[in-house]
Design an enzyme around this catalytic site. Sequence first.
Site, PDB file in Angstrom:
ATOM      1  N   GLY A   3       2.555  -4.266  15.421  1.00 40.62           N
ATOM      2  CA  GLY A   3       3.452  -3.659  14.644  1.00 40.62           C
ATOM      3  C   GLY A   3       2.907  -2.556  13.944  1.00 40.62           C
ATOM      4  CG  ASP A   4      -1.280  -1.407  11.449  1.00 40.29           C
ATOM      5  OD1 ASP A   4      -1.022  -1.020  10.365  1.00 40.29           O
ATOM      6  OD2 ASP A   4      -2.448  -0.934  12.026  1.00 40.29           O
TER       7      ASP A   4
END
Length: 146
Positions: A31-32
Amino acid sequence: MNDISKMPRIAAPISDSEADALDAGVLAFVGDAVQTLAVRTRLALSMGTKSGEMRRAQIREVSAEAQAKAFRNIEKLLSEEETRVYKRSRNTHTFSSRHIDVYDYIVATGPEGLIGYLYLTGKNERLTELINAAYFSANGEEGHRD
């Protein structure tokens, strides 16, 4: 605005159950990367300036404080499943830092996990919707800034 649904896929989507079996840290890791790519793409297309200026803007937008504010913009939009993934992904480890509020740090890791989950499961339209709601208001201004 970002349209992550048009972002090329590196791998085929996985099932919800496969994503549920992944460690929350893995979801946040992916997600980062997705969030960073979305922010960098938007900045490159909107700023069209020197890379150093874009990098500084990107750092401001993906800081724990900015992510916590962005999450507050979408918190009420989350489905039950998304809320579950968010809560599972929050970092509950304690740490000490003079530069980051502990609450913001804990809150900020949840959206990273949710973004990773949505990306890995191929829910790119929903991912785009939530990122736009998190970072943009109805009039096109950045939504996470006060």
